[in-house]
Motif scaffolding. Structure first.
Motif, PDB file in Angstrom:
ATOM      1  N   ALA A  88       0.832  -1.204   0.000  1.00  0.00           N
ATOM      2  CA  ALA A  88       0.000   0.000   0.000  1.00  0.00           C
ATOM      3  C   ALA A  88       0.870   1.259   0.000  1.00  0.00           C
ATOM      4  O   ALA A  88       0.572   2.227  -0.717  1.00  0.00           O
ATOM      5  CB  ALA A  88      -0.927  -0.002   1.210  1.00  0.00           C
ATOM      6  N   ILE A  89       1.960   1.251   0.761  1.00  0.00           N
ATOM      7  CA  ILE A  89       2.864   2.399   0.780  1.00  0.00           C
ATOM      8  C   ILE A  89       3.536   2.577  -0.575  1.00  0.00           C
ATOM      9  O   ILE A  89       3.634   3.696  -1.094  1.00  0.00           O
ATOM     10  CB  ILE A  89       3.909   2.242   1.906  1.00  0.00           C
ATOM     11  CG1 ILE A  89       3.226   2.372   3.268  1.00  0.00           C
ATOM     12  CG2 ILE A  89       5.030   3.253   1.768  1.00  0.00           C
ATOM     13  CD1 ILE A  89       4.133   2.040   4.428  1.00  0.00           C
ATOM     14  N   LEU A  90       3.972   1.485  -1.170  1.00  0.00           N
ATOM     15  CA  LEU A  90       4.608   1.555  -2.479  1.00  0.00           C
ATOM     16  C   LEU A  90       3.627   2.061  -3.538  1.00  0.00           C
ATOM     17  O   LEU A  90       3.986   2.900  -4.367  1.00  0.00           O
ATOM     18  CB  LEU A  90       5.144   0.175  -2.871  1.00  0.00           C
ATOM     19  CG  LEU A  90       5.882   0.108  -4.203  1.00  0.00           C
ATOM     20  CD1 LEU A  90       7.145   0.944  -4.141  1.00  0.00           C
ATOM     21  CD2 LEU A  90       6.217  -1.324  -4.544  1.00  0.00           C
ATOM     22  N   LEU A  91       2.399   1.589  -3.500  1.00  0.00           N
ATOM     23  CA  LEU A  91       1.387   2.038  -4.445  1.00  0.00           C
ATOM     24  C   LEU A  91       1.090   3.525  -4.261  1.00  0.00           C
ATOM     25  O   LEU A  91       0.944   4.260  -5.237  1.00  0.00           O
ATOM     26  CB  LEU A  91       0.114   1.208  -4.276  1.00  0.00           C
ATOM     27  CG  LEU A  91      -1.002   1.462  -5.268  1.00  0.00           C
ATOM     28  CD1 LEU A  91      -0.538   1.126  -6.678  1.00  0.00           C
ATOM     29  CD2 LEU A  91      -2.220   0.654  -4.913  1.00  0.00           C
ATOM     30  N   ALA A  92       1.037   3.976  -3.028  1.00  0.00           N
ATOM     31  CA  ALA A  92       0.800   5.394  -2.761  1.00  0.00           C
ATOM     32  C   ALA A  92       1.969   6.242  -3.257  1.00  0.00           C
ATOM     33  O   ALA A  92       1.763   7.324  -3.838  1.00  0.00           O
ATOM     34  CB  ALA A  92       0.572   5.617  -1.268  1.00  0.00           C
ATOM     35  N   LEU A  93       3.204   5.790  -3.076  1.00  0.00           N
ATOM     36  CA  LEU A  93       4.367   6.533  -3.563  1.00  0.00           C
ATOM     37  C   LEU A  93       4.384   6.619  -5.080  1.00  0.00           C
ATOM     38  O   LEU A  93       4.717   7.662  -5.653  1.00  0.00           O
ATOM     39  CB  LEU A  93       5.654   5.894  -3.050  1.00  0.00           C
ATOM     40  CG  LEU A  93       5.965   6.096  -1.570  1.00  0.00           C
ATOM     41  CD1 LEU A  93       7.206   5.296  -1.180  1.00  0.00           C
ATOM     42  CD2 LEU A  93       6.160   7.559  -1.268  1.00  0.00           C
ATOM     43  N   VAL A  94       4.026   5.523  -5.746  1.00  0.00           N
ATOM     44  CA  VAL A  94       3.963   5.537  -7.207  1.00  0.00           C
ATOM     45  C   VAL A  94       2.884   6.507  -7.680  1.00  0.00           C
ATOM     46  O   VAL A  94       3.092   7.274  -8.629  1.00  0.00           O
ATOM     47  CB  VAL A  94       3.719   4.108  -7.747  1.00  0.00           C
ATOM     48  CG1 VAL A  94       3.376   4.129  -9.224  1.00  0.00           C
ATOM     49  CG2 VAL A  94       4.948   3.247  -7.501  1.00  0.00           C
ATOM     50  N   ALA A  95       1.740   6.515  -7.029  1.00  0.00           N
ATOM     51  CA  ALA A  95       0.653   7.417  -7.416  1.00  0.00           C
ATOM     52  C   ALA A  95       1.061   8.874  -7.217  1.00  0.00           C
ATOM     53  O   ALA A  95       0.805   9.721  -8.074  1.00  0.00           O
ATOM     54  CB  ALA A  95      -0.605   7.091  -6.613  1.00  0.00           C
TER      55      ALA A  95
END
Length: 48
Positions: A11-18
């Motif tokens: 979830a953190i990685l997905l948020a950083l990519v977004a």
């Protein structure tokens, strides 16, 4: 908190990519114009 830390990391990685994609979309990098150089075939000087 999450029971599985893998889900939290995903979830953190997905948020950083977004956030990164939004930042690049809001402030796109500058592009320098360059002349296009095309290779012309050298048919005139070839042997037949």
């Amino acid at each position: 908190m999450f029971r599985r830390p893998i889900l939290l990391l995903a979830a953190i990685l997905l948020a950083l990519v977004a956030v990164g994609m939004l930042a690049v979309g809001a402030f796109p990098p500058s592009v320098e114009p360059k002349p296009v150089e095309r290779v012309v075939p050298n048919d005139r000087f070839q042997t037949r």
